[in-house]
Design a protein around this motif. Sequence first.
Motif, PDB file in Angstrom:
ATOM      1  N   LEU A 139     -12.945   6.354  -4.611  1.00 28.32           N
ATOM      2  CA  LEU A 139     -12.071   6.354  -3.435  1.00 28.32           C
ATOM      3  C   LEU A 139     -10.610   6.145  -3.832  1.00 28.32           C
ATOM      4  CD1 LEU A 139     -14.242   4.266  -0.943  1.00 28.32           C
ATOM      5  CD2 LEU A 139     -13.870   6.745  -0.942  1.00 28.32           C
ATOM      6  N   LEU A 140     -10.391   5.384  -4.902  1.00 23.32           N
ATOM      7  CA  LEU A 140      -9.027   5.133  -5.366  1.00 23.32           C
ATOM      8  C   LEU A 140      -8.369   6.423  -5.849  1.00 23.32           C
ATOM      9  CD1 LEU A 140      -6.716   3.232  -6.265  1.00 23.32           C
ATOM     10  CD2 LEU A 140      -7.957   2.928  -8.433  1.00 23.32           C
ATOM     11  N   ILE A 141      -9.032   7.150  -6.756  1.00 22.01           N
ATOM     12  CA  ILE A 141      -8.391   8.352  -7.303  1.00 22.01           C
ATOM     13  C   ILE A 141      -8.466   9.522  -6.321  1.00 22.01           C
ATOM     14  CG2 ILE A 141      -8.742   7.675  -9.692  1.00 22.01           C
ATOM     15  CD1 ILE A 141     -11.133   9.560  -9.797  1.00 22.01           C
ATOM     16  N   GLU A 142      -9.455   9.530  -5.421  1.00 21.81           N
ATOM     17  CA  GLU A 142      -9.487  10.569  -4.400  1.00 21.81           C
ATOM     18  C   GLU A 142      -8.253  10.470  -3.505  1.00 21.81           C
ATOM     19  OE1 GLU A 142     -12.735  12.243  -1.220  1.00 21.81           O
ATOM     20  OE2 GLU A 142     -12.153  10.130  -1.090  1.00 21.81           O
ATOM     21  N   GLY A 143      -7.886   9.255  -3.124  1.00 21.80           N
ATOM     22  CA  GLY A 143      -6.689   9.087  -2.308  1.00 21.80           C
ATOM     23  C   GLY A 143      -5.424   9.483  -3.043  1.00 21.80           C
ATOM     24  N   ILE A 144      -5.392   9.284  -4.358  1.00 24.64           N
ATOM     25  CA  ILE A 144      -4.201   9.602  -5.136  1.00 24.64           C
ATOM     26  C   ILE A 144      -4.039  11.110  -5.321  1.00 24.64           C
ATOM     27  CG2 ILE A 144      -3.180   9.407  -7.440  1.00 24.64           C
ATOM     28  CD1 ILE A 144      -4.339   6.577  -7.577  1.00 24.64           C
ATOM     29  N   VAL A 145      -5.101  11.793  -5.754  1.00 23.53           N
ATOM     30  CA  VAL A 145      -4.978  13.208  -6.094  1.00 23.53           C
ATOM     31  C   VAL A 145      -5.057  14.110  -4.874  1.00 23.53           C
ATOM     32  CG1 VAL A 145      -5.981  12.751  -8.360  1.00 23.53           C
ATOM     33  CG2 VAL A 145      -7.459  13.567  -6.510  1.00 23.53           C
ATOM     34  N   ASP A 146      -5.712  13.658  -3.799  1.00 25.56           N
ATOM     35  CA  ASP A 146      -5.914  14.536  -2.651  1.00 25.56           C
ATOM     36  C   ASP A 146      -4.993  14.211  -1.485  1.00 25.56           C
ATOM     37  OD1 ASP A 146      -7.351  16.606  -1.189  1.00 25.56           O
ATOM     38  OD2 ASP A 146      -8.208  14.967  -0.022  1.00 25.56           O
ATOM     39  N   ARG A 147      -4.783  12.930  -1.209  1.00 24.40           N
ATOM     40  CA  ARG A 147      -3.991  12.548  -0.035  1.00 24.40           C
ATOM     41  C   ARG A 147      -2.615  11.973  -0.407  1.00 24.40           C
ATOM     42  NH1 ARG A 147      -9.135  10.665   0.975  1.00 24.40           N
ATOM     43  NH2 ARG A 147      -8.552   8.511   0.428  1.00 24.40           N
ATOM     44  N   ASP A 148      -2.288  12.012  -1.696  1.00 21.67           N
ATOM     45  CA  ASP A 148      -0.987  11.535  -2.165  1.00 21.67           C
ATOM     46  C   ASP A 148      -0.714  10.102  -1.723  1.00 21.67           C
ATOM     47  OD1 ASP A 148      -0.276  13.751  -3.630  1.00 21.67           O
ATOM     48  OD2 ASP A 148       0.629  14.773  -1.933  1.00 21.67           O
ATOM     49  N   GLU A 149      -1.711   9.259  -1.879  1.00 24.85           N
ATOM     50  CA  GLU A 149      -1.538   7.856  -1.553  1.00 24.85           C
ATOM     51  C   GLU A 149      -0.931   7.109  -2.748  1.00 24.85           C
ATOM     52  OE1 GLU A 149      -5.354   6.417  -0.446  1.00 24.85           O
ATOM     53  OE2 GLU A 149      -5.418   7.495   1.476  1.00 24.85           O
ATOM     54  N   PHE A 150      -0.092   6.126  -2.468  1.00 29.10           N
ATOM     55  CA  PHE A 150       0.539   5.299  -3.482  1.00 29.10           C
ATOM     56  C   PHE A 150       0.044   3.855  -3.300  1.00 29.10           C
ATOM     57  CE2 PHE A 150       3.087   8.991  -3.223  1.00 29.10           C
ATOM     58  CZ  PHE A 150       3.805   9.120  -4.406  1.00 29.10           C
ATOM     59  N   PRO A 151      -1.178   3.544  -3.685  1.00 26.18           N
ATOM     60  CA  PRO A 151      -1.727   2.213  -3.390  1.00 26.18           C
ATOM     61  C   PRO A 151      -0.981   1.081  -4.081  1.00 26.18           C
ATOM     62  CG  PRO A 151      -3.167   3.406  -4.898  1.00 26.18           C
ATOM     63  CD  PRO A 151      -2.142   4.384  -4.417  1.00 26.18           C
ATOM     64  N   TRP A 152      -0.296   1.353  -5.207  1.00 27.39           N
ATOM     65  CA  TRP A 152       0.388   0.295  -5.930  1.00 27.39           C
ATOM     66  C   TRP A 152       1.644  -0.205  -5.193  1.00 27.39           C
ATOM     67  CZ3 TRP A 152      -0.529   5.231  -7.627  1.00 27.39           C
ATOM     68  CH2 TRP A 152       0.546   6.119  -7.585  1.00 27.39           C
ATOM     69  N   ARG A 153       2.123   0.565  -4.233  1.00 31.22           N
ATOM     70  CA  ARG A 153       3.317   0.129  -3.509  1.00 31.22           C
ATOM     71  C   ARG A 153       3.050  -1.070  -2.604  1.00 31.22           C
ATOM     72  NH1 ARG A 153       5.988   5.952  -1.646  1.00 31.22           N
ATOM     73  NH2 ARG A 153       6.828   6.509  -3.706  1.00 31.22           N
ATOM     74  N   ASP A 154       1.815  -1.260  -2.214  1.00 27.38           N
ATOM     75  CA  ASP A 154       1.453  -2.389  -1.356  1.00 27.38           C
ATOM     76  C   ASP A 154       1.007  -3.605  -2.154  1.00 27.38           C
ATOM     77  OD1 ASP A 154       1.962  -0.782   0.862  1.00 27.38           O
ATOM     78  OD2 ASP A 154      -0.106  -0.021   0.901  1.00 27.38           O
TER      79      ASP A 154
ATOM     80  N   LYS B 118      -0.757  -5.076 -10.166  1.00 31.06           N
ATOM     81  CA  LYS B 118      -0.421  -3.659 -10.351  1.00 31.06           C
ATOM     82  C   LYS B 118      -0.927  -3.150 -11.688  1.00 31.06           C
ATOM     83  CE  LYS B 118       3.653  -3.000  -7.437  1.00 31.06           C
ATOM     84  NZ  LYS B 118       5.101  -2.642  -7.412  1.00 31.06           N
ATOM     85  N   SER B 119      -0.805  -3.981 -12.732  1.00 35.93           N
ATOM     86  CA  SER B 119      -1.286  -3.548 -14.046  1.00 35.93           C
ATOM     87  C   SER B 119      -2.788  -3.325 -14.030  1.00 35.93           C
ATOM     88  CB  SER B 119      -0.913  -4.584 -15.105  1.00 35.93           C
ATOM     89  OG  SER B 119      -1.569  -5.821 -14.860  1.00 35.93           O
ATOM     90  N   PHE B 120      -3.541  -4.174 -13.326  1.00 35.15           N
ATOM     91  CA  PHE B 120      -4.988  -3.968 -13.192  1.00 35.15           C
ATOM     92  C   PHE B 120      -5.282  -2.686 -12.408  1.00 35.15           C
ATOM     93  CE2 PHE B 120      -5.314  -8.620 -14.031  1.00 35.15           C
ATOM     94  CZ  PHE B 120      -6.194  -8.548 -15.087  1.00 35.15           C
ATOM     95  N   LEU B 121      -4.467  -2.396 -11.388  1.00 34.75           N
ATOM     96  CA  LEU B 121      -4.662  -1.196 -10.591  1.00 34.75           C
ATOM     97  C   LEU B 121      -4.406   0.051 -11.428  1.00 34.75           C
ATOM     98  CD1 LEU B 121      -5.224   0.069  -7.812  1.00 34.75           C
ATOM     99  CD2 LEU B 121      -2.786  -0.143  -7.313  1.00 34.75           C
ATOM    100  N   TYR B 122      -3.328   0.051 -12.210  1.00 35.04           N
ATOM    101  CA  TYR B 122      -3.044   1.192 -13.078  1.00 35.04           C
ATOM    102  C   TYR B 122      -4.161   1.399 -14.101  1.00 35.04           C
ATOM    103  CZ  TYR B 122       1.724   1.024 -11.225  1.00 35.04           C
ATOM    104  OH  TYR B 122       2.823   1.041 -10.411  1.00 35.04           O
ATOM    105  N   GLU B 123      -4.697   0.305 -14.609  1.00 36.52           N
ATOM    106  CA  GLU B 123      -5.798   0.404 -15.575  1.00 36.52           C
ATOM    107  C   GLU B 123      -7.031   1.021 -14.918  1.00 36.52           C
ATOM    108  OE1 GLU B 123      -6.923  -0.652 -19.698  1.00 36.52           O
ATOM    109  OE2 GLU B 123      -5.142  -0.112 -18.543  1.00 36.52           O
ATOM    110  N   ALA B 124      -7.305   0.656 -13.669  1.00 35.30           N
ATOM    111  CA  ALA B 124      -8.437   1.242 -12.954  1.00 35.30           C
ATOM    112  C   ALA B 124      -8.224   2.737 -12.731  1.00 35.30           C
ATOM    113  CB  ALA B 124      -8.646   0.531 -11.619  1.00 35.30           C
ATOM    114  N   ILE B 125      -7.001   3.145 -12.457  1.00 34.85           N
ATOM    115  CA  ILE B 125      -6.699   4.570 -12.278  1.00 34.85           C
ATOM    116  C   ILE B 125      -6.916   5.323 -13.578  1.00 34.85           C
ATOM    117  CG2 ILE B 125      -4.844   6.208 -11.789  1.00 34.85           C
ATOM    118  CD1 ILE B 125      -3.655   4.098  -9.892  1.00 34.85           C
ATOM    119  N   ARG B 126      -6.427   4.770 -14.684  1.00 31.23           N
ATOM    120  CA  ARG B 126      -6.613   5.435 -15.982  1.00 31.23           C
ATOM    121  C   ARG B 126      -8.091   5.535 -16.337  1.00 31.23           C
ATOM    122  NH1 ARG B 126      -1.591   2.613 -17.154  1.00 31.23           N
ATOM    123  NH2 ARG B 126      -2.726   0.720 -17.757  1.00 31.23           N
ATOM    124  N   ARG B 127      -8.847   4.481 -16.083  1.00 28.22           N
ATOM    125  CA  ARG B 127     -10.284   4.483 -16.395  1.00 28.22           C
ATOM    126  C   ARG B 127     -11.016   5.524 -15.537  1.00 28.22           C
ATOM    127  NH1 ARG B 127     -11.312  -0.378 -15.080  1.00 28.22           N
ATOM    128  NH2 ARG B 127     -12.096   0.087 -12.978  1.00 28.22           N
TER     129      ARG B 127
END
Length: 351
Positions: free
Chosen positions: A265-280, A287-296
């Motif tokens: 659900l995290l990467i689906e929102g990023i690549v399909d709906r252009d969501e920026f979850p790290w802004r919140d 944020k570093s944990f969130l970026y790591e989850a995106i990379r994984r």
Amino acid sequence: MQHHDEKQDHPRLKLEAYLHKELGPKTYVVCVLWIAGWTIARIAAGSGRTGGSIRGIVNRCLVKPRDSLAIEERQNILDELAAIRQDHRPDGGGWILKDSHFVAVELPPAPAGRVSTASAAPLPEPNMRTRAGRKEAIRRKKEAARQEAIAAEKRRDKERGGAWKRGVDGSALEHLYLTLLLSDEEEKTVDAKQAKSLASKDRRKEAGLALRGYIDGCRVGGMSSVDFEREVAGGGAGLAIPAHRLECISALGAIKKMMPDRDYLLIEGIVDRDEFPWRDVPSKTAKSFLYEAIRRSLDVVAVFQGLMAKDTFADRWGYNLKEADAMDFDDALSVSRQARHMFGKAQREAR
């Protein structure tokens, strides 16, 4: 102006081939001085206009660039312009230009670092019998390959549609890529020329684009929706369920099995709906944990796409991925044809 009324010993020219028609007094003066060999700065200083204004007049009025004309050709144009003078003063006090302004001079040298493409001659072929010639041939070959790679990248970006063109703040995936947030820390200081494999940021960007393509392929649009009421006619025409859509559905199902639901659900929102979850997320650590989850999560898609080996994934993330199979296009085409046959049979039996 007796000098310009005398018979000229050169053939008459058609000024339309060099100048656009309808030259007023101001544009006439600028064009004469420019063809004679004056610089933009000198014309601007003498006329009290800005350099951009003078450059605009030159670009609008001249059909051919000045650098492409020989000095003799420029002199011929000036002689013909002198025969149709339009530089009269508004107060009727004579001409603005002098006879010396209608004499072509040698052009000033081009500024350092800029080479005129109009007058640049093709480079001679390197002498392959010498060491310097062979090195030059290798350099040209590498430069040609580099230019081709740049052109190919531009073509790929154009084919990907609008996501890449929306800018850093317009598409979440491209924002992560351009800001190096898709890169592993150890690769941020590695020269691209020394890299022996696909960089982590490039691999993850390609994985994100592939996931975006699968999601788009699963959608049913107004022009591609399934019509179950229409009887399929003709040999092989009108597949009931497009094979490409079946392939995308199967691929997404396999990818979902390879990762937790929250990661998908995290990467689906990023690549399909252009969501920026790290802004919140206010905390830098979070944020570093969130970026790591995106990379994984993008690495999981990369493994599915064959862009990353399973062993490499296990070394990087410390666990082995689940096995998940997906149908290829041939299997999807076979299923699509079977579905078409069943729908057609059901329609005939219902009559």
